[in-house]
Design an enzyme around this catalytic site. Structure first.
Site: not given
Length: 281
Positions: A36, A60, A148-149
């Site tokens: 993060h 979610q 982020g990936e």
């Protein structure tokens, strides 16, 4: 650093900043780690001020137990953010501030992106992601937002969301930040035992092996290889492994030289679910 807990006061504060500042935004669910922080540092480098939201979004989660056990470390998160150099605004709302009287989701058509991988295993997950990200985007109104990936499918979903909602926001994907043993940094890592943390490195090692063998091995054989690696591990249980087209996220059965591919893994250490991915070509 200023902390806001209500959207009205945050909107008012940002309305003055927008006149002169470029605003970056990093949405998080808290339990912050160096992954993060890498996103926030990049945002600080590229913008005049950065908004960081900390909110565990209930819509979610398809597993109520997972939602209940998700780490909540707001005090530690704030302490970590205070160490950063640059203008950071923190948005730390309650559920009622974002969802008001109805904790409900908007149903989206993400053009098939939500039907693959995570979408197959987490019912309604991406509608929940789309709902909360849209709410946050409309509150913060950033120029740029950073993701982020590690959650690569989510990254593609958010890019599609911006198009659907016609929002003037640039979405930036940032490289996966890893532990020393290769495990992708995740807030869920805090729940792992020492043994689970050690064994979970099979995820990274397997992805690396797939990448090394991708050019010379068929996709069917790579699928079999991954299944065998996890069968040999008594701690980690494979939920899925897929090689997918990076753009469409469709599962690949054979290779096309004109396409880019990425390998995706989801696995359990006990009841703790971990995900990772890696570009292959």
């Amino acid at each position: 650093m200023v902390i806001y807990t209500q959207k009205e006061t945050l909107i008012q504060a940002l309305s003055f900043a927008k006149k002169k500042d470029k605003i970056g935004f990093v949405p998080t669910m808290g339990a912050l780690h160096e992954g993060h922080i890498s996103l926030i540092k990049k945002a600080l480098e590229e913008n005049d001020l950065v908004v960081v939201s900390i909110f565990v979004n209930p819509t979610q989660f398809d597993n109520s137990a997972d939602l209940k056990k998700y780490p909540r470390t707001a005090d530690d998160d704030i302490s970590l953010l205070k160490k950063l150099k640059g203008e950071v605004i923190v948005y730390l709302p309650e559920v009622s501030d974002l969802y008001e009287d109805s904790v409900s989701v908007k149903n989206y058509n993400f053009g098939g992106l939500a039907n693959e991988m995570e979408g197959k295993h987490r019912s309604g997950h991406f509608d929940g992601v789309g709902t909360i990200v849209n709410k946050l985007f409309r509150i913060v109104k950033p120029n740029v937002a950073y993701f982020g990936e590690k959650d690569f499918q989510q990254l593609q979903i958010v890019k599609k969301l911006v198009s659907i909602e016609n929002l003037p926001i640039k979405i930036v994907g940032c490289p996966i930040f890893r532990e020393l043993n290769g495990l992708a940094m995740s807030s869920r890592n805090k729940r792992l035992t020492a043994k689970q943390f050690e064994e979970a490195t099979i995820i990274y090692k397997t992805l690396k092996e797939v990448k090394e063998k991708f050019s010379s091995t068929s996709i069917a054989d790579l699928n079999a290889l991954v299944a065998e690696r996890f069968l040999q591990n008594p701690i980690m249980n494979l939920e899925y492994f897929e090689i997918a087209n990076e753009k469409t996220l469709k599962t690949a059965k054979r290779k096309n030289k004109a396409s880019k591919y990425r390998a995706f893994i989801a696995a359990f250490a006990g009841e703790i679910r971990l995900i990772d991915n890696m570009p292959l070509n």
